[in-house]
Design a protein around this motif. Sequence first.
Motif, short mmCIF file in Angstrom:
data_model
loop_
_atom_site.label_atom_id
_atom_site.label_comp_id
_atom_site.label_asym_id
_atom_site.label_seq_id
_atom_site.Cartn_x
_atom_site.Cartn_y
_atom_site.Cartn_z
N ILE A 115 27.04 46.25 -10.35
CA ILE A 115 26.85 45.89 -8.94
C ILE A 115 25.54 45.14 -8.77
O ILE A 115 25.49 44.10 -8.08
CB ILE A 115 26.88 47.15 -8.06
N VAL A 116 24.48 45.62 -9.38
CA VAL A 116 23.19 44.95 -9.27
C VAL A 116 23.24 43.57 -9.94
O VAL A 116 22.74 42.58 -9.39
CB VAL A 116 22.08 45.82 -9.89
N ASN A 117 23.87 43.48 -11.11
CA ASN A 117 23.98 42.19 -11.79
C ASN A 117 24.73 41.17 -10.93
O ASN A 117 24.35 40.00 -10.87
CB ASN A 117 24.71 42.35 -13.12
N LEU A 176 13.34 44.83 -10.23
CA LEU A 176 14.37 45.47 -11.06
C LEU A 176 13.67 46.16 -12.21
O LEU A 176 12.93 45.54 -12.97
CB LEU A 176 15.36 44.42 -11.57
N ASN A 177 13.90 47.47 -12.34
CA ASN A 177 13.24 48.26 -13.37
C ASN A 177 14.25 48.63 -14.45
O ASN A 177 15.01 49.57 -14.32
CB ASN A 177 12.63 49.52 -12.75
N GLU A 178 14.27 47.84 -15.51
CA GLU A 178 15.16 48.14 -16.64
C GLU A 178 14.65 47.38 -17.86
O GLU A 178 13.91 46.41 -17.75
CB GLU A 178 16.61 47.80 -16.32
N ALA A 179 15.04 47.84 -19.04
CA ALA A 179 14.45 47.37 -20.28
C ALA A 179 14.60 45.86 -20.47
O ALA A 179 13.69 45.21 -20.98
CB ALA A 179 15.05 48.11 -21.46
N GLY A 180 15.72 45.29 -20.05
CA GLY A 180 15.97 43.87 -20.30
C GLY A 180 15.01 42.94 -19.59
O GLY A 180 14.80 41.82 -20.03
N VAL A 181 14.45 43.37 -18.48
CA VAL A 181 13.51 42.52 -17.74
C VAL A 181 12.17 43.21 -17.53
O VAL A 181 11.38 42.82 -16.67
CB VAL A 181 14.10 42.08 -16.38
N GLY A 182 11.91 44.24 -18.30
CA GLY A 182 10.61 44.91 -18.23
C GLY A 182 10.63 46.17 -17.39
O GLY A 182 11.15 46.20 -16.30
N ASP A 195 21.96 50.78 -20.39
CA ASP A 195 22.22 51.92 -19.51
C ASP A 195 23.30 51.53 -18.52
O ASP A 195 23.44 50.38 -18.14
CB ASP A 195 20.95 52.30 -18.75
N LYS A 196 24.08 52.51 -18.10
CA LYS A 196 25.12 52.23 -17.10
C LYS A 196 24.50 51.97 -15.73
O LYS A 196 25.08 51.28 -14.90
CB LYS A 196 26.09 53.40 -17.03
N ASN A 197 23.32 52.55 -15.50
CA ASN A 197 22.67 52.40 -14.21
C ASN A 197 21.28 51.79 -14.38
O ASN A 197 20.67 51.87 -15.45
CB ASN A 197 22.53 53.76 -13.52
N VAL A 198 20.80 51.16 -13.32
CA VAL A 198 19.46 50.60 -13.31
C VAL A 198 18.76 51.02 -12.02
O VAL A 198 19.40 51.42 -11.05
CB VAL A 198 19.48 49.06 -13.41
#
Length: 201
Positions: A122-124, A86-92, A10-13
């Motif tokens: 930005i978050v990364n 952090l809520n995104e698929a790569g880290v759960g 995703d472009k955003n997290v």
Amino acid sequence: HVFINFKVDDKNVEWAGLILQPVGKNFRVKYVDPEFPYADAVRVGDIVTDCDRNSPEKIYDQYVLPYKGVRGLRASYLNGMQYLFLNEAGVGRKKFAACRFSRAGSASTTVTIQYKTQPRPIVNERFTRETQPKSKAFAIKDVGQLPWISLPSLAPANDGELNALKALIIKARSLRSSRNIVLDLRGNTGGNSQWGDDLLS
């Protein structure tokens, strides 16, 4: 090197503005984004006790481990829990309503957690800046009678680093009679393996 990634990012997290750091058996707050309205409720150094009444260990098993890490490997646990907020698929996928934090000399405080949608790059960048070990300079030194080679990168970022790496490789020839050598790779995230081959040869 060849790397193939079939996951569509995703472009955003969604991020709650907090980054953790493992300290002993606890996870302390290392970074609080000033754009989030936590004010004095959460400070750098606070320890996260639980989120929605789940311990960090349970959260890791349920939300992080299926996506990131190796079961039973403590290093995976310590690394994965830095991404607790952090809520995104790569880290759960995980969003918490409230988390409890403890602070030295104070009673624990329950804080309502808020999430904002932010651009992934930005978050990364913030996570990389706050969680990666600080790179040391290219150098060879003696620790007692033990040669110690600091090799912070295999991808020199500028002419200064390139020249320092070349000089280190030349100087390493003097260590051929050494029985033991330490290669300090803290902060080294890779690069061109030819530099490693040149150093070892």
